[in-house]
Design a protein around this motif. Sequence first.
Motif, short mmCIF file in Angstrom:
data_model
loop_
_atom_site.label_atom_id
_atom_site.label_comp_id
_atom_site.label_asym_id
_atom_site.label_seq_id
_atom_site.Cartn_x
_atom_site.Cartn_y
_atom_site.Cartn_z
N THR A 294 57.63 44.27 34.45
CA THR A 294 56.80 43.12 34.08
C THR A 294 55.84 42.82 35.23
O THR A 294 56.05 43.26 36.37
N ARG A 295 54.81 42.06 34.96
CA ARG A 295 53.79 41.74 35.96
C ARG A 295 54.43 41.05 37.16
O ARG A 295 55.13 40.04 37.01
N THR A 296 54.17 41.57 38.35
CA THR A 296 54.82 41.08 39.55
C THR A 296 54.14 39.84 40.15
O THR A 296 54.67 39.21 41.05
N ALA A 297 52.94 39.52 39.68
CA ALA A 297 52.19 38.36 40.18
C ALA A 297 51.18 37.96 39.11
O ALA A 297 50.93 38.72 38.17
N SER A 298 50.63 36.75 39.27
CA SER A 298 49.51 36.34 38.43
C SER A 298 48.22 36.60 39.17
O SER A 298 48.17 36.54 40.41
N ALA B 97 41.38 47.56 42.67
CA ALA B 97 42.16 47.90 41.47
C ALA B 97 43.42 47.05 41.49
O ALA B 97 44.05 46.89 42.54
N PHE B 98 43.79 46.46 40.36
CA PHE B 98 45.02 45.67 40.30
C PHE B 98 45.63 45.77 38.90
O PHE B 98 44.99 46.22 37.95
N GLY B 99 46.90 45.37 38.82
CA GLY B 99 47.61 45.49 37.55
C GLY B 99 48.18 46.88 37.36
O GLY B 99 48.59 47.27 36.26
N GLU B 100 48.23 47.66 38.45
CA GLU B 100 48.72 49.04 38.37
C GLU B 100 50.24 49.11 38.32
O GLU B 100 50.81 50.06 37.77
N LEU B 101 50.92 48.10 38.89
CA LEU B 101 52.38 48.22 39.02
C LEU B 101 53.09 48.23 37.67
O LEU B 101 53.94 49.08 37.40
N ALA B 102 52.74 47.30 36.80
CA ALA B 102 53.39 47.24 35.48
C ALA B 102 53.05 48.47 34.64
O ALA B 102 53.85 48.91 33.81
N ILE B 103 51.87 49.03 34.87
CA ILE B 103 51.45 50.22 34.12
C ILE B 103 52.18 51.46 34.63
O ILE B 103 52.68 52.27 33.86
N VAL C 179 49.92 30.80 46.31
CA VAL C 179 48.80 31.74 46.46
C VAL C 179 49.10 32.68 47.61
O VAL C 179 49.20 32.27 48.76
N LEU C 180 49.29 33.96 47.27
CA LEU C 180 49.63 34.96 48.30
C LEU C 180 48.41 35.50 49.00
O LEU C 180 48.49 35.96 50.13
N GLY C 181 47.29 35.50 48.29
CA GLY C 181 46.10 36.05 48.89
C GLY C 181 44.92 35.98 47.94
O GLY C 181 45.07 35.52 46.80
P1 CMP Z 1 51.14 44.13 38.32
O1 CMP Z 1 52.51 43.77 38.76
O2 CMP Z 1 50.98 45.06 37.18
O3 CMP Z 1 50.35 42.78 37.97
C1 CMP Z 1 50.08 41.89 39.05
C2 CMP Z 1 49.30 42.64 40.10
O4 CMP Z 1 49.02 41.90 41.27
C3 CMP Z 1 50.14 43.81 40.62
O5 CMP Z 1 50.32 44.73 39.57
C4 CMP Z 1 49.34 44.21 41.82
O6 CMP Z 1 48.19 44.95 41.45
C5 CMP Z 1 48.91 42.83 42.34
N1 CMP Z 1 49.80 42.32 43.40
C6 CMP Z 1 51.11 42.07 43.32
N2 CMP Z 1 51.59 41.60 44.47
C7 CMP Z 1 50.54 41.54 45.31
C8 CMP Z 1 50.37 41.13 46.67
N3 CMP Z 1 51.40 40.67 47.41
N4 CMP Z 1 49.14 41.21 47.20
C9 CMP Z 1 48.10 41.67 46.49
N5 CMP Z 1 48.20 42.07 45.22
C10 CMP Z 1 49.39 42.01 44.64
#
Ligand code: CMP
Length: 139
Positions: A103-107, A92-98, A83-85
């Motif tokens: 691919t999704r960088t975290a769950s 807003a989250f899930g923006e990186l893959a979009i 658990v990172l945080g």
């Molecule tokens: P995405 O990679 O699309 O899906 C997972 C999301 O988690 C990522 O986009 C970010 O929005 C969020 N995320 C990834 N890494 C971190 C982090 N270290 N701290 C907070 N949010 C994160």
Amino acid sequence: PVSPWGDASVLIAQPSSKQLIKDAIMDNDFLKNLDSSQVRELVDSMYPREYPKGSYVIREGGAGAHLYVSAEGEYEVIKEDKVLGRMGPGKAFGELAILYNCTRTASIRVVNDAKVWVLDRRVFQQIMMRTGLQRLEDN
Ligand code: CMP
């Protein structure tokens, strides 16, 4: 009804929800530089979804089809089972893959019952493209 969550036929954001979504977008380092017409279109294109306690909104390593804004509930950011945080509403989250087609960088796991606003990737791309073309025409 005032709440979009109370009635399945009301699937558009009410003004207070729109402000929450807009503030969340403007608070996100990767989205804050969009222009105001793009932000307005994103806000207007989001629809609500609920997630039960303990479920995953995003799975690390998966393909990204949606961008999210948290409306209610607590969320854990999990990477390689750590658990990172935590985050609450208005993020807003899930923006990186979009944005980066990775691919999704975290769950993202919901700690308790949660409500989110969702935007489909294809709609996000349409909004980006339309505004880009408009800019070319304006120049
Ligand atoms: P995405 O990679 O699309 O899906 C997972 C999301 O988690 C990522 O986009 C970010 O929005 C969020 N995320 C990834 N890494 C971190 C982090 N270290 N701290 C907070 N949010 C994160």
